[in-house]
Design a protein around this motif. Structure first.
Motif, PDB file in Angstrom:
ATOM      1  N   PRO A   9     -12.318   3.449   0.385  1.00  0.00           N
ATOM      2  CA  PRO A   9     -11.327   2.761   1.221  1.00  0.00           C
ATOM      3  C   PRO A   9      -9.943   3.393   1.067  1.00  0.00           C
ATOM      4  O   PRO A   9      -9.629   4.008   0.057  1.00  0.00           O
ATOM      5  N   SER A  10      -9.156   3.237   2.084  1.00  0.00           N
ATOM      6  CA  SER A  10      -7.798   3.758   2.075  1.00  0.00           C
ATOM      7  C   SER A  10      -6.999   3.093   0.962  1.00  0.00           C
ATOM      8  O   SER A  10      -7.261   1.952   0.596  1.00  0.00           O
ATOM      9  N   PHE A  11      -5.998   3.826   0.420  1.00  0.00           N
ATOM     10  CA  PHE A  11      -5.163   3.261  -0.632  1.00  0.00           C
ATOM     11  C   PHE A  11      -4.474   2.006  -0.155  1.00  0.00           C
ATOM     12  O   PHE A  11      -4.309   1.040  -0.904  1.00  0.00           O
ATOM     13  N   TRP A  12      -4.045   1.992   1.093  1.00  0.00           N
ATOM     14  CA  TRP A  12      -3.295   0.845   1.621  1.00  0.00           C
ATOM     15  C   TRP A  12      -4.161  -0.390   1.776  1.00  0.00           C
ATOM     16  O   TRP A  12      -3.656  -1.494   1.942  1.00  0.00           O
ATOM     17  N   ARG A  13      -5.487  -0.253   1.740  1.00  0.00           N
ATOM     18  CA  ARG A  13      -6.385  -1.410   1.821  1.00  0.00           C
ATOM     19  C   ARG A  13      -6.892  -1.840   0.448  1.00  0.00           C
ATOM     20  O   ARG A  13      -7.602  -2.825   0.332  1.00  0.00           O
ATOM     21  N   SER A  14      -6.523  -1.115  -0.572  1.00  0.00           N
ATOM     22  CA  SER A  14      -6.921  -1.475  -1.931  1.00  0.00           C
ATOM     23  C   SER A  14      -5.975  -2.565  -2.443  1.00  0.00           C
ATOM     24  O   SER A  14      -4.894  -2.774  -1.892  1.00  0.00           O
ATOM     25  N   THR A  19      -0.566  -4.850  -2.754  1.00  0.00           N
ATOM     26  CA  THR A  19       0.500  -5.366  -3.618  1.00  0.00           C
ATOM     27  C   THR A  19       1.780  -4.578  -3.399  1.00  0.00           C
ATOM     28  O   THR A  19       2.873  -5.153  -3.333  1.00  0.00           O
ATOM     29  N   LEU A  20       1.664  -3.273  -3.274  1.00  0.00           N
ATOM     30  CA  LEU A  20       2.839  -2.442  -3.027  1.00  0.00           C
ATOM     31  C   LEU A  20       3.482  -2.768  -1.682  1.00  0.00           C
ATOM     32  O   LEU A  20       4.709  -2.841  -1.571  1.00  0.00           O
ATOM     33  N   LEU A  21       2.668  -2.983  -0.654  1.00  0.00           N
ATOM     34  CA  LEU A  21       3.207  -3.344   0.658  1.00  0.00           C
ATOM     35  C   LEU A  21       3.938  -4.676   0.623  1.00  0.00           C
ATOM     36  O   LEU A  21       5.026  -4.817   1.194  1.00  0.00           O
ATOM     37  N   VAL A  22       3.358  -5.668  -0.050  1.00  0.00           N
ATOM     38  CA  VAL A  22       4.001  -6.977  -0.141  1.00  0.00           C
ATOM     39  C   VAL A  22       5.307  -6.865  -0.926  1.00  0.00           C
ATOM     40  O   VAL A  22       6.340  -7.436  -0.533  1.00  0.00           O
ATOM     41  N   ALA A  23       5.293  -6.126  -2.021  1.00  0.00           N
ATOM     42  CA  ALA A  23       6.508  -5.957  -2.819  1.00  0.00           C
ATOM     43  C   ALA A  23       7.593  -5.234  -2.015  1.00  0.00           C
ATOM     44  O   ALA A  23       8.775  -5.598  -2.093  1.00  0.00           O
ATOM     45  N   ALA A  24       7.216  -4.237  -1.228  1.00  0.00           N
ATOM     46  CA  ALA A  24       8.190  -3.528  -0.399  1.00  0.00           C
ATOM     47  C   ALA A  24       8.753  -4.443   0.683  1.00  0.00           C
ATOM     48  O   ALA A  24       9.951  -4.399   0.981  1.00  0.00           O
TER      49      ALA A  24
END
Length: 82
Positions: A9-14, A19-24
Motif C-alpha cells: 500500500p501507498s505510504f499515505w494510506r498506511s 497520522t502525518l497527514l492529520v498532524a500536518a
C-alpha cells in the motif's frame, strides 16, 4: 499456479502516513488561526522566492526552445536562436 503480485500500500494510506497527514492538517490550521499576522508578514518573501522556482518548472529548464522533444527544429527556429 497463479501468483498475484500484490503491491504494497501507498505510504499515505498506511497508519503512519495518515497520522502525518492529520498532524500536518492540525498544524496548518493552528498556523493559520493563531499566527496570521506572521504569515502575512512572510507572504511577500514567499512570492519573491517562488519566482525562480516558477521559472525553472514552467520553462522546464533552459535549452528546450519550446519545441517538442524528438521533433527537429525548423529553419525559422534556427534563425531565431542565432
Amino acid at each position: 499456479m497463479d501468483h498475484e503480485h500484490l503491491e504494497p500500500p501507498s505510504f499515505w494510506r498506511s497508519p503512519a502516513g495518515l497520522t502525518l497527514l492529520v498532524a500536518a492538517a492540525v498544524g496548518g490550521f493552528y498556523l493559520v488561526t493563531e499566527h496570521t499576522a506572521h504569515l502575512f508578514g512572510v507572504l511577500p518573501y514567499l512570492f519573491v522566492l517562488a519566482c525562480p522556482l516558477m521559472h525553472v518548472f514552467m520553462h522546464h529548464g533552459h535549452g528546450g526552445g519550446g519545441h517538442q522533444h524528438g521533433q527537429p527544429r525548423s529553419n525559422d527556429d534556427e534563425q531565431r536562436h542565432q
